[in-house]
Design an enzyme around this catalytic site. Structure first.
Site, PDB file in Angstrom:
ATOM      1  N   THR A   1       1.051  -1.113   0.112  1.00  0.00           N
ATOM      2  CA  THR A   1      -0.223  -0.049  -0.080  1.00  0.00           C
ATOM      3  C   THR A   1       0.810   1.130  -0.074  1.00  0.00           C
ATOM      4  O   THR A   1       1.478   1.416   0.965  1.00  0.00           O
ATOM      5  CB  THR A   1      -0.917   0.052   1.272  1.00  0.00           C
ATOM      6  OG1 THR A   1      -1.555  -0.932   1.515  1.00  0.00           O
ATOM      7  CG2 THR A   1      -1.881   1.288   1.103  1.00  0.00           C
TER       8      THR A   1
ATOM      9  N   LYS B   1      -8.043   1.266  -3.131  1.00  0.00           N
ATOM     10  CA  LYS B   1      -7.470   0.713  -1.468  1.00  0.00           C
ATOM     11  C   LYS B   1      -7.757   2.091  -0.698  1.00  0.00           C
ATOM     12  O   LYS B   1      -8.303   1.712   0.221  1.00  0.00           O
ATOM     13  CB  LYS B   1      -6.286   0.466  -1.715  1.00  0.00           C
ATOM     14  CG  LYS B   1      -5.473   0.110  -0.363  1.00  0.00           C
ATOM     15  CD  LYS B   1      -5.650  -1.124   0.350  1.00  0.00           C
ATOM     16  CE  LYS B   1      -5.175  -1.314   1.695  1.00  0.00           C
ATOM     17  NZ  LYS B   1      -5.378  -2.364   2.346  1.00  0.00           N
TER      18      LYS B   1
ATOM     19  N   LYS C   1      -1.578   5.266   8.393  1.00  0.00           N
ATOM     20  CA  LYS C   1      -1.020   5.128   7.386  1.00  0.00           C
ATOM     21  C   LYS C   1      -1.958   5.320   6.140  1.00  0.00           C
ATOM     22  O   LYS C   1      -1.752   6.180   5.219  1.00  0.00           O
ATOM     23  CB  LYS C   1      -0.139   3.851   7.107  1.00  0.00           C
ATOM     24  CG  LYS C   1       0.333   3.789   5.774  1.00  0.00           C
ATOM     25  CD  LYS C   1       1.161   2.363   5.360  1.00  0.00           C
ATOM     26  CE  LYS C   1       1.723   2.373   3.988  1.00  0.00           C
ATOM     27  NZ  LYS C   1       2.101   1.001   3.750  1.00  0.00           N
TER      28      LYS C   1
HETATM   29  P1  NAD Z   1       6.210  -5.708   7.317  1.00  0.00           P
HETATM   30  O1  NAD Z   1       7.042  -4.654   8.042  1.00  0.00           O
HETATM   31  O2  NAD Z   1       5.953  -7.100   8.194  1.00  0.00           O
HETATM   32  O3  NAD Z   1       7.009  -6.180   5.923  1.00  0.00           O
HETATM   33  C1  NAD Z   1       7.878  -5.456   5.136  1.00  0.00           C
HETATM   34  C2  NAD Z   1       8.801  -6.201   4.906  1.00  0.00           C
HETATM   35  O4  NAD Z   1       9.721  -5.325   3.872  1.00  0.00           O
HETATM   36  C3  NAD Z   1       9.941  -6.464   6.134  1.00  0.00           C
HETATM   37  O5  NAD Z   1      10.085  -7.566   6.269  1.00  0.00           O
HETATM   38  C4  NAD Z   1      11.333  -5.582   5.943  1.00  0.00           C
HETATM   39  O6  NAD Z   1      12.375  -6.227   6.310  1.00  0.00           O
HETATM   40  C5  NAD Z   1      11.266  -5.475   4.236  1.00  0.00           C
HETATM   41  N1  NAD Z   1      11.809  -4.641   3.630  1.00  0.00           N
HETATM   42  C6  NAD Z   1      11.987  -3.251   3.887  1.00  0.00           C
HETATM   43  N2  NAD Z   1      12.748  -2.614   3.091  1.00  0.00           N
HETATM   44  C7  NAD Z   1      13.349  -3.551   2.320  1.00  0.00           C
HETATM   45  C8  NAD Z   1      14.034  -3.496   1.117  1.00  0.00           C
HETATM   46  N3  NAD Z   1      14.763  -2.035   0.829  1.00  0.00           N
HETATM   47  N4  NAD Z   1      14.340  -4.565   0.435  1.00  0.00           N
HETATM   48  C9  NAD Z   1      13.980  -5.549   0.892  1.00  0.00           C
HETATM   49  N5  NAD Z   1      12.958  -5.740   1.947  1.00  0.00           N
HETATM   50  C10 NAD Z   1      12.614  -4.790   2.656  1.00  0.00           C
HETATM   51  O7  NAD Z   1       4.908  -5.071   6.704  1.00  0.00           O
HETATM   52  P2  NAD Z   1       3.531  -5.976   6.184  1.00  0.00           P
HETATM   53  O8  NAD Z   1       2.517  -5.967   7.447  1.00  0.00           O
HETATM   54  O9  NAD Z   1       3.855  -7.256   5.722  1.00  0.00           O
HETATM   55  O10 NAD Z   1       2.896  -4.718   5.222  1.00  0.00           O
HETATM   56  C11 NAD Z   1       3.433  -4.736   3.884  1.00  0.00           C
HETATM   57  C12 NAD Z   1       2.745  -3.929   3.185  1.00  0.00           C
HETATM   58  O11 NAD Z   1       1.207  -4.441   2.843  1.00  0.00           O
HETATM   59  C13 NAD Z   1       2.645  -2.451   3.532  1.00  0.00           C
HETATM   60  O12 NAD Z   1       2.519  -1.599   2.405  1.00  0.00           O
HETATM   61  C14 NAD Z   1       1.253  -2.478   4.310  1.00  0.00           C
HETATM   62  O13 NAD Z   1       0.638  -1.172   4.251  1.00  0.00           O
HETATM   63  C15 NAD Z   1       0.257  -3.578   3.243  1.00  0.00           C
HETATM   64  N6  NAD Z   1      -0.641  -3.947   4.031  1.00  0.00           N
HETATM   65  C16 NAD Z   1      -0.615  -4.593   5.239  1.00  0.00           C
HETATM   66  C17 NAD Z   1      -1.722  -5.208   5.818  1.00  0.00           C
HETATM   67  C18 NAD Z   1      -1.581  -5.858   7.188  1.00  0.00           C
HETATM   68  O14 NAD Z   1      -2.604  -6.292   8.123  1.00  0.00           O
HETATM   69  N7  NAD Z   1      -0.435  -6.318   7.777  1.00  0.00           N
HETATM   70  C19 NAD Z   1      -2.802  -5.444   5.049  1.00  0.00           C
HETATM   71  C20 NAD Z   1      -3.207  -4.994   3.961  1.00  0.00           C
HETATM   72  C21 NAD Z   1      -1.857  -3.894   3.397  1.00  0.00           C
END
Ligand code: NAD
Length: 290
Positions: free
Chosen positions: A87, A162, A237
């Site tokens: 997102t 979204k 966010k």
């Molecule tokens: P998260 O923080 O658990 O995962 C993000 C991952 O990206 C981490 O493991 C981090 O180490 C990695 N990362 C960061 N910078 C990086 C880079 N330069 N290269 C490689 N890896 C890198 O977050 P999440 O909960 O998995 O969310 C991910 C996305 O999904 C976000 O944009 C969030 O808004 C969206 N989202 C989350 C949810 C939820 O319920 N968690 C629901 C819908 C959408």
């Protein structure tokens, strides 16, 4: 299919695991030390993207997405599809898609709804933006990771859908919580309140499927001490992204703006950090008008 998967966090990890379990060859990369069942790990994002027919990213925000795109777009093979499921802000989504298309790739922005539970169960909803060709190529992967994928329009349309959806969600959750707190003060039983509203014109997903009152309605984070679920920080966010988009599009969104202010206050100056976004109910419960 050979798939690169960058960002193996709470969402990306189980999504990548589901693709591997369905028989795809998945090579992943994350900055953190992670292990995902069935997924081989590469040394860098570029290495994970090299030779892949599809590369999926699931990253925290637009700035990180842009940085990762700079690494993987040059490494990808012409004709491959770059699917961003994070997102992010609309400008970043469109800029990255433009960069990918200019390099001869297909590009799809495909943020998701359904949370960590949906990612693990393979029941996410994908809202996608990009060309028909890009969507067609990604559709097979959406089918594995999710239960529904809607092609919303050109690049950025997935992110637009979204943030509009989550703006409605933030506003209706606040309205549901403040109404429960008012009902309490008027001496109305919460179960009766649910029985009426969930079958009347005030019903919504927040009331009917994710009731913020403990012990009322279906099982929800309220029944688990407001442990997320969908964290208040993530709602904040998304509300910030919708207000940023509203400002650049000159759209009047007063309810969305107020929801952003309330969630910012809740997360940053009250005790909302680390709680589910439905913990707005105890917040209102403990307040008066002053
Ligand atoms: P998260 O923080 O658990 O995962 C993000 C991952 O990206 C981490 O493991 C981090 O180490 C990695 N990362 C960061 N910078 C990086 C880079 N330069 N290269 C490689 N890896 C890198 O977050 P999440 O909960 O998995 O969310 C991910 C996305 O999904 C976000 O944009 C969030 O808004 C969206 N989202 C989350 C949810 C939820 O319920 N968690 C629901 C819908 C959408």
């Amino acid at each position: 299919m050979k798939i690169g998967f960058i960002g193996l966090g709470n969402m990306g990890g189980p999504m990548a695991a589901n693709l591997a379990a369905a028989g795809h060859a998945v090579v992943g990369f994350d900055m953190a030390d992670v292990a995902v069942p069935g997924v081989a790990l590469a040394e860098s994002a570029a290495a994970a993207a090299t030779g892949a027919e599809a590369v999926i990213t699931m990253l925290p925000n637009g700035a990180i997405l842009r940085a990762v795109a700079d690494q993987i777009v040059p490494a990808m093979t012409a004709g491959a599809v770059f699917v961003d499921c994070s997102t992010v802000d609309l400008d970043s989504a469109r800029a990255v898609a433009q960069q990918a298309v200019a390099a001869g790739l297909l590009a799809v922005d495909a943020p998701v709804s359904g949370g960590v539970g949906g990612a693990s169960a393979g029941s996410l909803t994908f809202m996608a933006g990009g060309s028909d060709q890009g969507f067609a190529k990604a559709a097979e992967l959406f089918d594995i990771m999710g239960q529904k994928a809607v092609h919303c329009g050109a690049s950025g349309a997935g992110q637009a859908a979204k943030i509009c959806n989550n703006m409605i969600l933030g506003v209706t959750m606040i309205a549901t919580c403040e109404a429960f707190a008012l009902a309490d003060k008027l001496g109305l039983d919460r179960q009766k309140m649910f029985d009426v509203v969930s079958t009347s014109s005030g019903y919504s997903w927040s009331m009917n499927a994710y009731c913020p009152a403990p012990g009322v309605g279906p099982q929800s984070p309220a029944d688990n001490g407001y442990a997320p679920g969908f964290a208040a920080e993530l709602m904040l966010k998304d509300l910030r992204l919708s207000q940023q988009a509203a400002e650049s599009a000159d759209a009047d969104t007063p309810m969305g703006a107020l929801a952003r202010e309330l969630y910012a206050q809740f997360v940053e100056t009250e005790d909302g950090a680390g709680k589910d976004f439905s913990a707005m109910l105890p917040r209102f419960e403990n307040r008066g008008r002053g």
